[in-house]
Design a protein around this motif. Sequence first.
Motif, PDB file in Angstrom:
ATOM      1  N   ALA A 256      -7.412  -4.433   7.286  1.00 26.47           N
ATOM      2  CA  ALA A 256      -8.914  -4.095   7.681  1.00 26.47           C
ATOM      3  C   ALA A 256      -9.765  -5.254   7.061  1.00 26.47           C
ATOM      4  CB  ALA A 256      -9.200  -2.835   7.058  1.00 26.47           C
TER       5      ALA A 256
ATOM      6  N   ASN B 242     -10.754  -5.592   3.400  1.00 30.98           N
ATOM      7  CA  ASN B 242      -9.593  -5.891   2.382  1.00 30.98           C
ATOM      8  C   ASN B 242      -9.029  -7.258   2.441  1.00 30.98           C
ATOM      9  OD1 ASN B 242      -9.336  -3.254   1.677  1.00 30.98           O
ATOM     10  ND2 ASN B 242      -8.004  -2.567   3.416  1.00 30.98           N
TER      11      ASN B 242
ATOM     12  N   SER C   4      -8.314  -3.097  14.115  1.00 31.96           N
ATOM     13  CA  SER C   4      -9.600  -3.023  14.108  1.00 31.96           C
ATOM     14  C   SER C   4     -10.039  -3.354  12.971  1.00 31.96           C
ATOM     15  CB  SER C   4      -9.814  -1.213  14.010  1.00 31.96           C
ATOM     16  OG  SER C   4     -10.967  -0.765  13.431  1.00 31.96           O
TER      17      SER C   4
ATOM     18  N   GLU D 206     -12.527  -2.389  11.179  1.00 26.80           N
ATOM     19  CA  GLU D 206     -12.724  -1.436  10.145  1.00 26.80           C
ATOM     20  C   GLU D 206     -11.835  -0.538   9.493  1.00 26.80           C
ATOM     21  OE1 GLU D 206     -15.436   3.059  10.212  1.00 26.80           O
ATOM     22  OE2 GLU D 206     -15.460   1.485  11.920  1.00 26.80           O
ATOM     23  N   LYS D 207     -10.732  -0.204  10.510  1.00 28.40           N
ATOM     24  CA  LYS D 207      -9.610   0.482  10.129  1.00 28.40           C
ATOM     25  C   LYS D 207      -8.125  -0.288   9.476  1.00 28.40           C
ATOM     26  CE  LYS D 207     -10.956   4.699  12.358  1.00 28.40           C
ATOM     27  NZ  LYS D 207     -10.607   5.473  13.533  1.00 28.40           N
ATOM     28  N   GLY D 208      -7.957  -1.137  10.371  1.00 25.72           N
ATOM     29  CA  GLY D 208      -6.863  -2.069  10.148  1.00 25.72           C
ATOM     30  C   GLY D 208      -5.961  -2.027  11.305  1.00 25.72           C
TER      31      GLY D 208
ATOM     32  N   SER E  42      -3.041  -0.536  13.573  1.00 28.97           N
ATOM     33  CA  SER E  42      -2.541   0.640  14.278  1.00 28.97           C
ATOM     34  C   SER E  42      -1.577   0.100  14.997  1.00 28.97           C
ATOM     35  CB  SER E  42      -3.607   1.385  14.927  1.00 28.97           C
ATOM     36  OG  SER E  42      -2.918   2.706  15.526  1.00 28.97           O
TER      37      SER E  42
ATOM     38  N   GLU F   3       0.775  -1.179   0.169  1.00 28.87           N
ATOM     39  CA  GLU F   3      -0.138  -0.024   0.099  1.00 28.87           C
ATOM     40  C   GLU F   3       1.181   1.264   0.006  1.00 28.87           C
ATOM     41  OE1 GLU F   3      -1.722   0.568   4.411  1.00 28.87           O
ATOM     42  OE2 GLU F   3      -1.515  -1.446   3.822  1.00 28.87           O
TER      43      GLU F   3
ATOM     44  N   LEU G 138      -0.863   3.182  10.465  1.00 27.83           N
ATOM     45  CA  LEU G 138      -2.068   2.315  10.223  1.00 27.83           C
ATOM     46  C   LEU G 138      -1.867   1.489   9.074  1.00 27.83           C
ATOM     47  CD1 LEU G 138      -4.863   1.994  10.738  1.00 27.83           C
ATOM     48  CD2 LEU G 138      -5.635   3.534   9.487  1.00 27.83           C
ATOM     49  N   LEU G 139      -1.929   0.251   8.991  1.00 27.20           N
ATOM     50  CA  LEU G 139      -1.726  -0.591   7.871  1.00 27.20           C
ATOM     51  C   LEU G 139      -3.195  -1.019   7.572  1.00 27.20           C
ATOM     52  CD1 LEU G 139       1.070  -3.014   9.170  1.00 27.20           C
ATOM     53  CD2 LEU G 139       1.249  -0.805   8.040  1.00 27.20           C
ATOM     54  N   GLU G 140      -3.579  -0.290   6.559  1.00 23.13           N
ATOM     55  CA  GLU G 140      -5.164  -0.531   5.989  1.00 23.13           C
ATOM     56  C   GLU G 140      -5.126  -1.957   5.460  1.00 23.13           C
ATOM     57  OE1 GLU G 140      -6.130   2.769   3.545  1.00 23.13           O
ATOM     58  OE2 GLU G 140      -5.909   3.992   5.162  1.00 23.13           O
ATOM     59  N   SER G 141      -4.428  -2.541   5.108  1.00 25.84           N
ATOM     60  CA  SER G 141      -4.316  -3.904   4.371  1.00 25.84           C
ATOM     61  C   SER G 141      -4.816  -4.814   5.424  1.00 25.84           C
ATOM     62  CB  SER G 141      -3.002  -4.453   3.937  1.00 25.84           C
ATOM     63  OG  SER G 141      -2.832  -3.634   3.031  1.00 25.84           O
TER      64      SER G 141
END
Length: 511
Positions: A457, A460, A484, A486-488, A490, A402, A452-455
């Motif tokens: 979430a 994803n 989380s 929702e977010k990934g 943290s 990402e 924040l590692l959104e991958s």
Amino acid sequence: MKTSILKLSAYLLLITTFSCIQNANKETAEVVKVEAPKFTEDWESLGKHNESPEWFKDAKLGIYFHWGLYSVPAFGNEWYPRWMHFEDNKFYKHHVENYGHPSEFGYHDFAPMFKAEKFDPDAWAKLFKDAGAQFAGPVAEHHDGYAMWDSEITPWNTMDTGPKRDITGDLEKAIKGNGLKFITAFHHAKNLQRATELGQDVRISHFPNFEGMPPTSDDPKLQLMYGNMEHEKWYKDVWLGKMKEVIDNYHPDIIWFDYVLGDIPEVYRKEFAAYYLNEAAKKDQEAVIVRKQHDMPLNMSVEDLEQSRKNKIGTKTWMTDATISNGSWCYTKDLGVKESADVLHMLIDIVSKNGVLLLNVSPKADGTIPENQTASLLEMGQWLKSYGEAIYGTEAWYTFGEGPTKEPDGHYKNHQAFHKLKYSNKDIRYTTKDYNIYAIVMGEVEANKELLLESFAKENVLDMTSIEKVEFMGSGEAIEWSLSEEKGLSIKAPSKPVEEMATVIKITISQ
């Protein structure tokens, strides 16, 4: 009584003879069974070859080098032997000013000047190992018809001219002696002069067939360098002959091909592949064949992308060949060199997509590797020594990464766009091994920074992971983190930056 003894003797002789014949036939059958080819010269049989064995998938980094007669003028690039014949360009002008007209001082006249007097194969092999390479070896022959080994096929080789030593043989011993696999690269499919009814074929023929120049000579010795001979003879005796000679004498673990391989008749490509794979099988080698275009089927060879790479995860192991320099593949005066961080980031991006990097270096004609190239290699190697766990033996995660930096589409046609890529600490690449996921930040992570590692979430990753531990490799601090849906994921970075070139976050999941 005498007759009975004679009959008995004859009977015993018959039995003995029959037994010997049976044993001989049995031994012959066993020999034939052992030596019978495993692969035949057809794509169906060759397709049974495991094109990407585990050792190759796990290796991730190899080093090769463009080094030969073109290193003597050290001007422009490795295509000097071609362009020195064309008027109104910089190569021709340089050649005339420094060596004379190419009709009087031909490319072959550089052979005595290629001394390699400072060449130390053991020092080279150690450098490649310290750089983190798992395999290494030479461009055995470029387009120019000069063999970097002790050849019986052509007099234009390193034993009979120039260095007066078996360069490839010396390298094989040193590289394998340092525990690395051995690669030989071949570009000589382009050496044959292929004329068309419109004249010189600029795309395919390396040496132009200009009247009065050495490439048009009818001297059999010069024809072996300049590829000016009957095509079928060249395909069989020169192209294929050289392949078999290197296979027999140096037993490479990888054979890599440059473009124009598809212009070698299919019958000879098949014969090469069967010969190489069968010879490797005799030595229990898990051999690898790498090609650039659609020259061989992908079920028995590995795809290579020159100076470019995939922008998505490869379903099969693939390779990028790129050079450490910012210009020529061979050494030239004032050759620029990429920063070690940029080379490392290229490697990380390739590995995150199931790729392998074949990195080129550019030695001088005297056999030394310039200090700026050496420094870049060792800096990358130091990082790999500390964080290689996130590279070697890994495979792609469900996503390669990402961040804002995106690779362009395409192959070599977009290589200039690839050259301009510059990653930052906003870019993250992922690899995985066993029950670990490695998030590699392309740069330094600031102290106490919230990442924040959104991958991670749920939307994803799809199948949420159960995380046991998060750590910054190279730091002993306990890391604060939370997951989380929702977010990934943290993460709070350590109180001190860990690594400047690239920062590795190791995420251990439940078994």
